[in-house]
Write a protein that holds these residues in place. Structure first.
Motif, PDB file in Angstrom:
ATOM      1  N   TYR A  46       0.809  -1.219   0.000  1.00  0.00           N
ATOM      2  CA  TYR A  46       0.000   0.000   0.000  1.00  0.00           C
ATOM      3  C   TYR A  46       0.839   1.266   0.000  1.00  0.00           C
ATOM      4  CZ  TYR A  46      -4.372  -2.438   0.869  1.00  0.00           C
ATOM      5  OH  TYR A  46      -5.470  -3.241   0.755  1.00  0.00           O
ATOM      6  N   VAL A  48       0.663   4.777   1.197  1.00  0.00           N
ATOM      7  CA  VAL A  48      -0.160   5.362   2.251  1.00  0.00           C
ATOM      8  C   VAL A  48       0.147   6.846   2.405  1.00  0.00           C
ATOM      9  CG1 VAL A  48      -0.919   5.164   4.648  1.00  0.00           C
ATOM     10  CG2 VAL A  48      -0.089   3.139   3.451  1.00  0.00           C
ATOM     11  N   ARG A  95      -4.049   4.039   0.521  1.00  0.00           N
ATOM     12  CA  ARG A  95      -4.767   4.114   1.796  1.00  0.00           C
ATOM     13  C   ARG A  95      -4.529   5.485   2.395  1.00  0.00           C
ATOM     14  NH1 ARG A  95      -2.446  -0.333   5.042  1.00  0.00           N
ATOM     15  NH2 ARG A  95      -1.404   1.253   6.256  1.00  0.00           N
ATOM     16  N   ASP A  97      -4.376   7.214   6.043  1.00  0.00           N
ATOM     17  CA  ASP A  97      -4.287   6.944   7.470  1.00  0.00           C
ATOM     18  C   ASP A  97      -4.108   8.243   8.245  1.00  0.00           C
ATOM     19  OD1 ASP A  97      -4.252   4.333   6.549  1.00  0.00           O
ATOM     20  OD2 ASP A  97      -2.299   3.826   7.402  1.00  0.00           O
ATOM     21  N   GLN A 110      -5.579   3.171  10.574  1.00  0.00           N
ATOM     22  CA  GLN A 110      -5.484   2.767   9.178  1.00  0.00           C
ATOM     23  C   GLN A 110      -6.858   2.901   8.524  1.00  0.00           C
ATOM     24  OE1 GLN A 110      -3.589  -1.049   8.864  1.00  0.00           O
ATOM     25  NE2 GLN A 110      -1.855  -0.427  10.108  1.00  0.00           N
ATOM     26  N   ASN A 111      -6.850   3.238   7.235  1.00  0.00           N
ATOM     27  CA  ASN A 111      -8.104   3.458   6.505  1.00  0.00           C
ATOM     28  C   ASN A 111      -9.000   4.438   7.239  1.00  0.00           C
ATOM     29  OD1 ASN A 111      -7.848   1.741   4.165  1.00  0.00           O
ATOM     30  ND2 ASN A 111      -7.980   0.023   5.581  1.00  0.00           N
ATOM     31  N   PRO A 114     -12.099   7.374   3.347  1.00  0.00           N
ATOM     32  CA  PRO A 114     -12.064   6.824   1.987  1.00  0.00           C
ATOM     33  C   PRO A 114     -11.446   7.799   0.999  1.00  0.00           C
ATOM     34  CG  PRO A 114     -14.234   7.685   2.434  1.00  0.00           C
ATOM     35  CD  PRO A 114     -13.435   7.831   3.718  1.00  0.00           C
ATOM     36  N   TYR A 115     -11.174   7.285  -0.197  1.00  0.00           N
ATOM     37  CA  TYR A 115     -10.690   8.106  -1.303  1.00  0.00           C
ATOM     38  C   TYR A 115     -11.871   8.882  -1.887  1.00  0.00           C
ATOM     39  CZ  TYR A 115      -9.174   9.355  -5.987  1.00  0.00           C
ATOM     40  OH  TYR A 115      -8.905  10.053  -7.140  1.00  0.00           O
TER      41      TYR A 115
END
Length: 118
Positions: A46, A48, A95, A97, A110-111, A114-115
Motif C-alpha cells: 500500500y 499510504v 490508503r 491513514d 489505518q483506513n 475513503p478516497y
C-alpha cells in the motif's frame, strides 16, 4: 516552542513510530498548489498518505476529529497529484491513514477515511 515547531516535532515522532512499525517513508511534508500531505510511504504493497494531528489535551477535541471532510478531500487531491507526478501505476493500492498524537500517546488509524476521487 511555537505551534509550528511543536507540529514539526510531532511529525518527526510520527515518522519514527511508523518506521519502527515497518513503514518505508518516501516523503515528508509533500507540498503542491493543492495542499500538503504530512507523510507518504509504503506499508507493504500500500502507498499510504498520512495526516499527522496533534492535540496537547482534549479541550479542542481529539486529534482524529480534526481531520474533517474538507481536509480529507484536500488530501485526496494532493495524493492524486503525487501519484501522477511519480507515475504510480493505476493498480497501486492506496490508503489514507491518520496518526493521532494526543499528548504523549500515538495512535495509528489505518483506513481513516475513503478516497474522494474527482
Amino acid at each position: 516552542m511555537n505551534k509550528r515547531e511543536i507540529g514539526a516535532q510531532k511529525e518527526e515522532e510520527a515518522r519514527k513510530y511508523l518506521e519502527q512499525n515497518g513503514v518505508c517513508i518516501k516523503e515528508c511534508n509533500f507540498r503542491c498548489r493543492q495542499g500538503e500531505i504530512d507523510l507518504i510511504g509504503y506499508d507493504g504493497a500500500y502507498l499510504v498518505f498520512f495526516e499527522v494531528k496533534y492535540r496537547a489535551g482534549q479541550g479542542l477535541g481529539s486529534a482524529v476529529e480534526a481531520v474533517g471532510i474538507t481536509k480529507q478531500k484536500k488530501i485526496c487531491k494532493v495524493a492524486d497529484y503525487y501519484r501522477m507526478l511519480h507515475e504510480c501505476p493505476g493498480d497501486t493500492p492506496i490508503r489514507f491513514d491518520v496518526i493521532a498524537v494526543d499528548g504523549d500517546r500515538i495512535e495509528w488509524l489505518q483506513n481513516a477515511f475513503p478516497y474522494y476521487g474527482y
